[in-house]
Design a protein around this motif. Structure first.
Motif, PDB file in Angstrom:
ATOM      1  N   GLU A   1      -9.018  -2.386   9.181  1.00  0.00           N
ATOM      2  CA  GLU A   1      -7.955  -1.380   9.094  1.00  0.00           C
ATOM      3  C   GLU A   1      -7.150  -1.327  10.380  1.00  0.00           C
ATOM      4  O   GLU A   1      -7.723  -1.219  11.467  1.00  0.00           O
TER       5      GLU A   1
ATOM      6  N   PHE B   1       0.881  -1.169   0.000  1.00  0.00           N
ATOM      7  CA  PHE B   1       0.000   0.000   0.000  1.00  0.00           C
ATOM      8  C   PHE B   1       0.920   1.221   0.000  1.00  0.00           C
ATOM      9  O   PHE B   1       1.916   1.246   0.737  1.00  0.00           O
TER      10      PHE B   1
ATOM     11  N   ARG C   1      -6.092  20.756  10.164  1.00  0.00           N
ATOM     12  CA  ARG C   1      -5.801  20.434  11.577  1.00  0.00           C
ATOM     13  C   ARG C   1      -4.381  20.877  11.883  1.00  0.00           C
ATOM     14  O   ARG C   1      -4.160  21.974  12.346  1.00  0.00           O
TER      15      ARG C   1
ATOM     16  N   TRP D   1      -9.664   0.456  -4.778  1.00  0.00           N
ATOM     17  CA  TRP D   1      -9.790   0.430  -3.315  1.00  0.00           C
ATOM     18  C   TRP D   1     -10.411   1.760  -2.886  1.00  0.00           C
ATOM     19  O   TRP D   1      -9.732   2.790  -2.884  1.00  0.00           O
TER      20      TRP D   1
ATOM     21  N   HIS E   1       0.859   5.402   0.382  1.00  0.00           N
ATOM     22  CA  HIS E   1       0.183   6.673   0.628  1.00  0.00           C
ATOM     23  C   HIS E   1       1.181   7.799   0.372  1.00  0.00           C
ATOM     24  O   HIS E   1       2.177   7.933   1.087  1.00  0.00           O
TER      25      HIS E   1
ATOM     26  N   ASP F   1     -12.487   4.453  -0.247  1.00  0.00           N
ATOM     27  CA  ASP F   1     -12.401   4.841   1.163  1.00  0.00           C
ATOM     28  C   ASP F   1     -13.216   6.132   1.322  1.00  0.00           C
ATOM     29  O   ASP F   1     -13.626   6.731   0.335  1.00  0.00           O
TER      30      ASP F   1
ATOM     31  N   TYR G   1      -5.986   3.267  -4.872  1.00  0.00           N
ATOM     32  CA  TYR G   1      -6.820   3.696  -3.735  1.00  0.00           C
ATOM     33  C   TYR G   1      -7.447   5.008  -4.146  1.00  0.00           C
ATOM     34  O   TYR G   1      -6.749   5.935  -4.571  1.00  0.00           O
TER      35      TYR G   1
ATOM     36  N   GLY H   1      -4.536  11.679   5.700  1.00  0.00           N
ATOM     37  CA  GLY H   1      -5.977  11.505   5.868  1.00  0.00           C
ATOM     38  C   GLY H   1      -6.662  12.563   6.717  1.00  0.00           C
ATOM     39  O   GLY H   1      -7.862  12.733   6.617  1.00  0.00           O
ATOM     40  N   TRP H   2      -5.912  13.238   7.576  1.00  0.00           N
ATOM     41  CA  TRP H   2      -6.629  14.185   8.449  1.00  0.00           C
ATOM     42  C   TRP H   2      -5.792  15.369   8.938  1.00  0.00           C
ATOM     43  O   TRP H   2      -6.138  15.991   9.927  1.00  0.00           O
TER      44      TRP H   2
ATOM     45  N   HIS I   1      -6.469  10.901  -2.303  1.00  0.00           N
ATOM     46  CA  HIS I   1      -6.900  10.703  -0.910  1.00  0.00           C
ATOM     47  C   HIS I   1      -7.974  11.740  -0.563  1.00  0.00           C
ATOM     48  O   HIS I   1      -8.416  12.474  -1.444  1.00  0.00           O
ATOM     49  N   HIS I   2      -8.388  11.781   0.710  1.00  0.00           N
ATOM     50  CA  HIS I   2      -9.459  12.718   1.099  1.00  0.00           C
ATOM     51  C   HIS I   2      -9.097  14.179   0.768  1.00  0.00           C
ATOM     52  O   HIS I   2      -9.978  15.020   0.672  1.00  0.00           O
TER      53      HIS I   2
ATOM     54  N   MET J   1     -13.650   0.084  12.128  1.00  0.00           N
ATOM     55  CA  MET J   1     -12.329  -0.325  11.692  1.00  0.00           C
ATOM     56  C   MET J   1     -12.190  -1.850  11.573  1.00  0.00           C
ATOM     57  O   MET J   1     -11.220  -2.345  11.050  1.00  0.00           O
TER      58      MET J   1
ATOM     59  N   CYS K   1      -5.513  -3.890   6.041  1.00  0.00           N
ATOM     60  CA  CYS K   1      -4.541  -2.874   5.639  1.00  0.00           C
ATOM     61  C   CYS K   1      -3.890  -2.353   6.910  1.00  0.00           C
ATOM     62  O   CYS K   1      -4.559  -2.129   7.918  1.00  0.00           O
TER      63      CYS K   1
ATOM     64  N   TRP L   1       0.132   6.710   7.881  1.00  0.00           N
ATOM     65  CA  TRP L   1      -0.037   6.233   6.498  1.00  0.00           C
ATOM     66  C   TRP L   1       0.914   6.980   5.579  1.00  0.00           C
ATOM     67  O   TRP L   1       1.599   6.386   4.755  1.00  0.00           O
TER      68      TRP L   1
ATOM     69  N   ARG M   1     -15.676  -0.648   0.742  1.00  0.00           N
ATOM     70  CA  ARG M   1     -15.865   0.770   1.056  1.00  0.00           C
ATOM     71  C   ARG M   1     -16.442   1.561  -0.116  1.00  0.00           C
ATOM     72  O   ARG M   1     -16.546   2.778  -0.046  1.00  0.00           O
TER      73      ARG M   1
HETATM   74  O1  H79 Z   1      -6.022   5.747   3.891  1.00  0.00           O
HETATM   75  C1  H79 Z   1      -5.889   5.330   5.223  1.00  0.00           C
HETATM   76  C2  H79 Z   1      -6.441   6.351   6.169  1.00  0.00           C
HETATM   77  O2  H79 Z   1      -5.978   7.646   5.837  1.00  0.00           O
HETATM   78  C3  H79 Z   1      -7.919   6.205   5.929  1.00  0.00           C
HETATM   79  N1  H79 Z   1      -8.075   4.793   5.725  1.00  0.00           N
HETATM   80  C4  H79 Z   1      -6.780   4.175   5.550  1.00  0.00           C
HETATM   81  C5  H79 Z   1      -6.785   3.079   4.529  1.00  0.00           C
HETATM   82  C6  H79 Z   1      -8.725   6.791   6.996  1.00  0.00           C
HETATM   83  N2  H79 Z   1      -9.272   7.975   6.911  1.00  0.00           N
HETATM   84  N3  H79 Z   1      -9.951   8.238   7.972  1.00  0.00           N
HETATM   85  N4  H79 Z   1      -9.853   7.219   8.755  1.00  0.00           N
HETATM   86  C7  H79 Z   1      -9.090   6.269   8.201  1.00  0.00           C
HETATM   87  C8  H79 Z   1     -10.532   7.196  10.026  1.00  0.00           C
HETATM   88  C9  H79 Z   1      -9.639   7.852  11.004  1.00  0.00           C
HETATM   89  C10 H79 Z   1     -10.100   8.220  12.223  1.00  0.00           C
HETATM   90  C11 H79 Z   1      -9.217   8.667  13.245  1.00  0.00           C
HETATM   91 FE1  H79 Z   1      -8.691  10.337  14.109  1.00  0.00          FE
HETATM   92  C12 H79 Z   1      -7.850   8.911  13.112  1.00  0.00           C
HETATM   93  C13 H79 Z   1      -9.551   8.612  14.594  1.00  0.00           C
HETATM   94  C14 H79 Z   1      -8.375   8.840  15.317  1.00  0.00           C
HETATM   95  C15 H79 Z   1      -7.315   9.037  14.402  1.00  0.00           C
HETATM   96  C16 H79 Z   1      -8.988  11.980  12.950  1.00  0.00           C
HETATM   97  C17 H79 Z   1      -7.897  12.161  13.733  1.00  0.00           C
HETATM   98  C18 H79 Z   1     -10.082  11.801  13.808  1.00  0.00           C
HETATM   99  C19 H79 Z   1      -9.608  11.922  15.062  1.00  0.00           C
HETATM  100  C20 H79 Z   1      -8.269  12.144  15.030  1.00  0.00           C
END
Ligand code: H79
Length: 451
Positions: free
Chosen positions: A262, A47, A66, A203, A49, A205, A151, A61-62, A108-109, A244, A277, A284, A236
């Motif tokens: 996951e 995989f 932030r 894949w 990223h 998501d 992905y 992813g986040w 990705h997101h 998860m 994964c 990631w 997904r």
């Molecule tokens: O691509 C990978 C991740 O980026 C994606 N899935 C896998 C394959 C993914 N995106 N979102 N999530 C998984 C859910 C994540 C939720 C959380 Fe959090 C991360 C909970 C705790 C850490 C974000 C950051 C929300 C709260 C803190």
């Protein structure tokens, strides 16, 4: 006016069409079944990223909105210039690790595209690097017989039409247009298949967000299967996944083709295909000095996954210069070296019959059961539950002579005199029957000595 004549041939054809239609539909599902079973045999994939966010070392992813302000995040691509990127090298790493497929984040997101999509400007072609990463990687994969997969996140926190924004889809866009965004998603995924297909897996998501519906999921799934009947699509693509653990209960169209636990090893399941994964470090995307899993942990994770009848999609996040971190490459090579010796019990094998547990894991192929014993009882032999077929011979692959005693109430395996192997003691039982026909059975934790 002339009456159309129903010639015998025309009647025959009409009848045949009527008769054949349901059958034709049934065979239309076959490419998926065949592709799924081939993909399951591959067991182990890489995989990847990657994107401009690697310049910050934060999560793909986040971290948008932030850890990194949105304006700064969305401008990173203007200085994304991974001049040390070498597709052949990445594929070599996957190959040397014993991996048979590769899944790259096309999007990705955060919305950034690793190929020059004609449906957006937010893509690799508009970075200083300019090169089509997906094209180079797809070609390199094909050359080394590694299945190329993508992905693709359903959500897109940057796209103005997608209703939600970052962080974590918690803000709203001023002028959303979900139907138009759905067109964007369909166009882009079709573009990927046309330019880089046929793919192994698509894949998906990000399906958990509210704008995505079962109807959208079904439509996307059906549309993609029309474009490439052999495409494997994870669960997904639609709603219905439980957290998860990644398990979808429904077995209909909108369930997708397989489940996706996951960051955890899925439960033993021979009915529905699944793939864990998991990251080699914690993040990631690339993070400097991220905590990396040990050699034993990496290999044992693979064995416990395959022992549960799943696949493992193991993740690396390449650096902003385009290289995979050398220490991660080294760890993957260690996995590959181990698999070179013991991979027979992994590739093309099925999980069980002894379900994974603290004691270890098992797989089967032909008349052989492969045991990967990771924890031995504090004293005395390992006790496995009884099985129907007779063990006609047994062999250790890395522990000298081991005593194996098949009794009506169980199988006793004596611990190796040389002490336990840091990864697993590998042992085979050759049976007088097909090993897959032995019903799956749990190994009592007390037998494994870590009660
Ligand atoms: O691509 C990978 C991740 O980026 C994606 N899935 C896998 C394959 C993914 N995106 N979102 N999530 C998984 C859910 C994540 C939720 C959380 Fe959090 C991360 C909970 C705790 C850490 C974000 C950051 C929300 C709260 C803190």
């Amino acid at each position: 006016m002339k009456k159309p004549i129903a010639t015998p041939t025309a009647v025959f054809l009409a009848t045949v069409t009527l008769l054949v239609a349901p059958w034709a539909q049934a065979t239309a599902a076959d490419p998926t079944t065949a592709a799924l079973s081939q993909w399951r045999d591959l067991k182990f994939g890489l995989f990847i990223h990657w994107g401009p966010v690697s310049l910050k070392g934060t999560e793909i992813g986040w971290s948008r909105g932030r850890e990194v302000p949105v304006e700064e995040y969305d401008a990173l691509y203007r200085r994304f210039n991974p001049t040390a990127f070498d597709a052949a090298e990445w594929v070599q790493v996957a190959h040397d690790a014993g991996m048979k497929y590769l899944v790259l984040t096309s999007k990705h997101h955060d919305g950034f595209c690793l190929w020059p999509s004609k449906y957006t400007d937010y893509h690799i072609g508009n970075t200083p690097f300019q090169r089509d990463v997906m094209k180079e990687l797809a070609a390199a994969c094909r050359e080394r017989n590694i299945q190329f997969c993508t992905y693709h996140s359903i959500c897109d926190w940057r796209h103005p039409d997608y209703p939600l924004g970052s962080p974590g889809g918690k803000t709203a866009k001023p002028h959303p247009n979900m139907p138009r965004y759905f067109e964007y998603l369909k166009n882009q995924t079709a573009e990927i298949i046309a330019n880089y297909g046929p793919l192994g897996i698509m894949w998906f998501d990000g399906e958990w967000e509210a704008p995505w519906t079962t109807e959208y999921g079904n439509a996307l799934y059906a549309g993609l299967k029309e474009l490439q009947p052999s495409l494997v699509i994870n669960n997904r693509v639609s709603k219905g996944r439980r957290g998860m653990e990644g398990v979808t209960e429904q077995a209909d169209l909108n369930a997708g083709d397989y489940d996706t636990p996951e960051q955890q090893i899925g439960g033993f399941n021979r009915e529905r295909p699944w793939e864990t994964c998991m990251t080699i470090c914690r993040q990631w995307a690339w993070k400097p000095n991220d905590l990396m899993k040990s050699r034993a942990e990496c290999i044992q994770t693979l064995l416990r996954t395959v022992g549960g009848d799943g696949n493992l999609l193991f993740n690396v996040g390449p650096m902003p210069d385009g290289r995979i971190e050398p220490r991660q490459v080294e760890r993957l090579r260690e996995m590959g070296a181990w698999l070179k010796t013991f991979g027979d019990g992994v590739y093309g094998a099925r999980g069980g019959p002894f379900k994974p547990g603290p004691w270890g894991a098992s797989t089967c192929k032909g008349n052989t059961i492969y045991l990967f014993i990771m924890n031995w009882p504090a004293s005395g032999p390992l006790r496995l539950p009884p099985i129907g077929p007779k063990i006609i011979s047994s062999q250790t692959l890395n522990a000298g002579e081991l005593g194996v005693d098949q009794q009506p109430d169980g199988i006793l395996v004596s611990a190796p005199a040389s002490g336990p192997d840091p990864v697993a003691t590998v042992l085979t039982f050759t049976l007088n029957a097909a090993a897959f026909s032995v019903p799956p059975v749990s190994v009592e934790p007390a037998s494994a000595g870590n009660e």
